[in-house]
Design a protein around this motif. Structure first.
Motif, PDB file in Angstrom:
ATOM      1  N   PHE A  77      -6.330   8.094  -0.197  1.00 14.09           N
ATOM      2  CA  PHE A  77      -7.706   8.266   0.239  1.00 14.09           C
ATOM      3  C   PHE A  77      -8.171   9.678  -0.102  1.00 14.09           C
ATOM      4  O   PHE A  77      -7.347  10.568  -0.309  1.00 14.09           O
ATOM      5  CB  PHE A  77      -7.810   8.012   1.749  1.00 14.09           C
ATOM      6  CG  PHE A  77      -7.611   6.565   2.104  1.00 14.09           C
ATOM      7  CD1 PHE A  77      -8.693   5.713   2.226  1.00 14.09           C
ATOM      8  CD2 PHE A  77      -6.340   6.050   2.294  1.00 14.09           C
ATOM      9  CE1 PHE A  77      -8.514   4.369   2.525  1.00 14.09           C
ATOM     10  CE2 PHE A  77      -6.145   4.715   2.594  1.00 14.09           C
ATOM     11  CZ  PHE A  77      -7.237   3.872   2.713  1.00 14.09           C
ATOM     12  N   PRO A  78      -9.474   9.907  -0.155  1.00 19.41           N
ATOM     13  CA  PRO A  78      -9.994  11.237  -0.488  1.00 19.41           C
ATOM     14  C   PRO A  78      -9.599  12.325   0.514  1.00 19.41           C
ATOM     15  O   PRO A  78      -9.495  13.489   0.148  1.00 19.41           O
ATOM     16  CB  PRO A  78     -11.512  11.042  -0.511  1.00 19.41           C
ATOM     17  CG  PRO A  78     -11.712   9.581  -0.753  1.00 19.41           C
ATOM     18  CD  PRO A  78     -10.539   8.903  -0.090  1.00 19.41           C
ATOM     19  N   ALA A 102      -9.352   4.376   7.880  1.00 18.80           N
ATOM     20  CA  ALA A 102      -9.034   3.096   7.254  1.00 18.80           C
ATOM     21  C   ALA A 102      -7.932   2.376   8.026  1.00 18.80           C
ATOM     22  O   ALA A 102      -8.001   1.160   8.238  1.00 18.80           O
ATOM     23  CB  ALA A 102      -8.631   3.302   5.801  1.00 18.80           C
ATOM     24  N   VAL A 103      -6.913   3.117   8.448  1.00 18.03           N
ATOM     25  CA  VAL A 103      -5.821   2.513   9.222  1.00 18.03           C
ATOM     26  C   VAL A 103      -6.358   1.963  10.546  1.00 18.03           C
ATOM     27  O   VAL A 103      -6.011   0.848  10.950  1.00 18.03           O
ATOM     28  CB  VAL A 103      -4.678   3.523   9.452  1.00 18.03           C
ATOM     29  CG1 VAL A 103      -3.684   2.997  10.492  1.00 18.03           C
ATOM     30  CG2 VAL A 103      -3.968   3.816   8.144  1.00 18.03           C
ATOM     31  N   ALA A 104      -7.221   2.717  11.197  1.00 16.45           N
ATOM     32  CA  ALA A 104      -7.797   2.242  12.460  1.00 16.45           C
ATOM     33  C   ALA A 104      -8.595   0.961  12.241  1.00 16.45           C
ATOM     34  O   ALA A 104      -8.525   0.024  13.045  1.00 16.45           O
ATOM     35  CB  ALA A 104      -8.677   3.325  13.072  1.00 16.45           C
ATOM     36  N   SER A 105      -9.306   0.909  11.144  1.00 26.57           N
ATOM     37  CA  SER A 105     -10.114  -0.263  10.828  1.00 26.57           C
ATOM     38  C   SER A 105      -9.250  -1.477  10.490  1.00 26.57           C
ATOM     39  O   SER A 105      -9.477  -2.580  10.994  1.00 26.57           O
ATOM     40  CB  SER A 105     -11.052   0.083   9.676  1.00 26.57           C
ATOM     41  OG  SER A 105     -11.935  -0.964   9.440  1.00 26.57           O
ATOM     42  N   LEU A 106      -8.225  -1.281   9.665  1.00 29.34           N
ATOM     43  CA  LEU A 106      -7.372  -2.420   9.304  1.00 29.34           C
ATOM     44  C   LEU A 106      -6.530  -2.872  10.488  1.00 29.34           C
ATOM     45  O   LEU A 106      -6.140  -4.041  10.565  1.00 29.34           O
ATOM     46  CB  LEU A 106      -6.523  -2.131   8.078  1.00 29.34           C
ATOM     47  CG  LEU A 106      -5.340  -1.172   8.158  1.00 29.34           C
ATOM     48  CD1 LEU A 106      -4.086  -1.881   8.626  1.00 29.34           C
ATOM     49  CD2 LEU A 106      -5.091  -0.591   6.776  1.00 29.34           C
ATOM     50  N   ALA A 107      -6.300  -1.980  11.438  1.00 27.44           N
ATOM     51  CA  ALA A 107      -5.550  -2.364  12.638  1.00 27.44           C
ATOM     52  C   ALA A 107      -6.289  -3.436  13.438  1.00 27.44           C
ATOM     53  O   ALA A 107      -5.651  -4.292  14.066  1.00 27.44           O
ATOM     54  CB  ALA A 107      -5.288  -1.142  13.513  1.00 27.44           C
ATOM     55  N   HIS A 136      -5.222  -9.442   1.796  1.00 36.76           N
ATOM     56  CA  HIS A 136      -6.627  -9.599   1.391  1.00 36.76           C
ATOM     57  C   HIS A 136      -7.558  -8.905   2.382  1.00 36.76           C
ATOM     58  O   HIS A 136      -8.514  -8.244   1.981  1.00 36.76           O
ATOM     59  CB  HIS A 136      -7.004 -11.074   1.260  1.00 36.76           C
ATOM     60  CG  HIS A 136      -6.583 -11.695  -0.021  1.00 36.76           C
ATOM     61  ND1 HIS A 136      -7.216 -11.431  -1.214  1.00 36.76           N
ATOM     62  CD2 HIS A 136      -5.584 -12.566  -0.313  1.00 36.76           C
ATOM     63  CE1 HIS A 136      -6.633 -12.120  -2.188  1.00 36.76           C
ATOM     64  NE2 HIS A 136      -5.625 -12.805  -1.662  1.00 36.76           N
ATOM     65  N   ARG A 137      -7.270  -9.026   3.651  1.00 35.64           N
ATOM     66  CA  ARG A 137      -8.118  -8.377   4.664  1.00 35.64           C
ATOM     67  C   ARG A 137      -7.990  -6.857   4.579  1.00 35.64           C
ATOM     68  O   ARG A 137      -8.972  -6.141   4.729  1.00 35.64           O
ATOM     69  CB  ARG A 137      -7.761  -8.894   6.050  1.00 35.64           C
ATOM     70  CG  ARG A 137      -8.181 -10.359   6.216  1.00 35.64           C
ATOM     71  CD  ARG A 137      -7.824 -10.925   7.557  1.00 35.64           C
ATOM     72  NE  ARG A 137      -8.927 -10.704   8.481  1.00 35.64           N
ATOM     73  CZ  ARG A 137      -8.969 -11.208   9.707  1.00 35.64           C
ATOM     74  NH1 ARG A 137      -7.966 -11.940  10.163  1.00 35.64           N
ATOM     75  NH2 ARG A 137      -9.995 -10.985  10.501  1.00 35.64           N
ATOM     76  N   ILE A 138      -6.791  -6.375   4.322  1.00 32.09           N
ATOM     77  CA  ILE A 138      -6.585  -4.924   4.183  1.00 32.09           C
ATOM     78  C   ILE A 138      -7.393  -4.390   3.014  1.00 32.09           C
ATOM     79  O   ILE A 138      -7.930  -3.275   3.077  1.00 32.09           O
ATOM     80  CB  ILE A 138      -5.081  -4.610   4.022  1.00 32.09           C
ATOM     81  CG1 ILE A 138      -4.358  -4.806   5.368  1.00 32.09           C
ATOM     82  CG2 ILE A 138      -4.865  -3.206   3.477  1.00 32.09           C
ATOM     83  CD1 ILE A 138      -2.838  -4.754   5.276  1.00 32.09           C
ATOM     84  N   GLU A 139      -7.501  -5.156   1.951  1.00 31.89           N
ATOM     85  CA  GLU A 139      -8.237  -4.716   0.764  1.00 31.89           C
ATOM     86  C   GLU A 139      -9.685  -4.347   1.088  1.00 31.89           C
ATOM     87  O   GLU A 139     -10.278  -3.523   0.409  1.00 31.89           O
ATOM     88  CB  GLU A 139      -8.176  -5.761  -0.333  1.00 31.89           C
ATOM     89  CG  GLU A 139      -6.853  -5.812  -1.036  1.00 31.89           C
ATOM     90  CD  GLU A 139      -6.476  -4.458  -1.622  1.00 31.89           C
ATOM     91  OE1 GLU A 139      -7.209  -3.956  -2.480  1.00 31.89           O
ATOM     92  OE2 GLU A 139      -5.445  -3.915  -1.191  1.00 31.89           O
ATOM     93  N   THR A 140     -10.253  -4.935   2.125  1.00 30.00           N
ATOM     94  CA  THR A 140     -11.627  -4.603   2.482  1.00 30.00           C
ATOM     95  C   THR A 140     -11.754  -3.201   3.068  1.00 30.00           C
ATOM     96  O   THR A 140     -12.861  -2.701   3.238  1.00 30.00           O
ATOM     97  CB  THR A 140     -12.225  -5.631   3.465  1.00 30.00           C
ATOM     98  OG1 THR A 140     -11.537  -5.542   4.721  1.00 30.00           O
ATOM     99  CG2 THR A 140     -12.129  -7.050   2.911  1.00 30.00           C
ATOM    100  N   HIS A 141     -10.617  -2.560   3.373  1.00 30.27           N
ATOM    101  CA  HIS A 141     -10.618  -1.237   3.990  1.00 30.27           C
ATOM    102  C   HIS A 141     -10.110  -0.140   3.050  1.00 30.27           C
ATOM    103  O   HIS A 141      -9.902   0.990   3.476  1.00 30.27           O
ATOM    104  CB  HIS A 141      -9.741  -1.239   5.256  1.00 30.27           C
ATOM    105  CG  HIS A 141     -10.155  -2.285   6.236  1.00 30.27           C
ATOM    106  ND1 HIS A 141     -11.275  -2.167   7.018  1.00 30.27           N
ATOM    107  CD2 HIS A 141      -9.601  -3.490   6.550  1.00 30.27           C
ATOM    108  CE1 HIS A 141     -11.394  -3.252   7.768  1.00 30.27           C
ATOM    109  NE2 HIS A 141     -10.389  -4.056   7.503  1.00 30.27           N
ATOM    110  N   THR A 142      -9.859  -0.493   1.796  1.00 27.43           N
ATOM    111  CA  THR A 142      -9.281   0.475   0.860  1.00 27.43           C
ATOM    112  C   THR A 142     -10.248   0.765  -0.273  1.00 27.43           C
ATOM    113  O   THR A 142     -11.070  -0.090  -0.631  1.00 27.43           O
ATOM    114  CB  THR A 142      -7.938  -0.028   0.290  1.00 27.43           C
ATOM    115  OG1 THR A 142      -8.163  -1.244  -0.414  1.00 27.43           O
ATOM    116  CG2 THR A 142      -6.924  -0.246   1.386  1.00 27.43           C
ATOM    117  N   PRO A 143     -10.121   1.971  -0.852  1.00 28.49           N
ATOM    118  CA  PRO A 143     -11.021   2.310  -1.971  1.00 28.49           C
ATOM    119  C   PRO A 143     -10.640   1.582  -3.255  1.00 28.49           C
ATOM    120  O   PRO A 143      -9.592   1.059  -3.409  1.00 28.49           O
ATOM    121  CB  PRO A 143     -10.815   3.809  -2.134  1.00 28.49           C
ATOM    122  CG  PRO A 143      -9.540   4.154  -1.461  1.00 28.49           C
ATOM    123  CD  PRO A 143      -9.269   3.052  -0.470  1.00 28.49           C
TER     124      PRO A 143
END
Length: 94
Positions: A33-34, A42-47, A87-94
């Motif tokens: 990540f930047p 992102a981790v909080a979101s994918l959690a 697939h769901r994690i991919e929505t939270h990654t750049p």
């Protein structure tokens, strides 16, 4: 219990998950990540997705890099749950 995916099934499904690899028992992805705060966000979101699925990845955070490992421990390897979570994690990654 959910069934383990065959190696051919895993390979085929990974075609739609760029950056993900498999060692036969786990799915892996490292994402840079930047910034550290963006990695944590992102981790909080994918959690939230993981909790909704009741399927939790192993997560290792190293500064801006998040290392993810997915496996269905109760089944002893990779199942469709792991593919869906990837697939769901991919929505939270750049």
């Amino acid at each position: 219990m959910t069934r383990l995916l065959e190696p051919e099934e895993i390979s085929r499904q990974l075609e739609s998950l760029p950056g993900w690899t498999s060692d036969g028992t786990n799915l892996h992805r490292s994402v840079e990540f930047p910034s550290f705060p963006e990695a944590i966000a992102a981790v909080a979101s994918l959690a939230i997705d993981a909790e909704e699925m009741n399927h939790h990845p192993d997560i290792d955070i190293r500064w801006r890099t998040v290392n993810l490992t997915l496996s269905t421990h109760s089944a002893g390897g990779i199942t469709q749950y792991d593919i869906e979570l990837a697939h769901r994690i991919e929505t939270h990654t750049p």
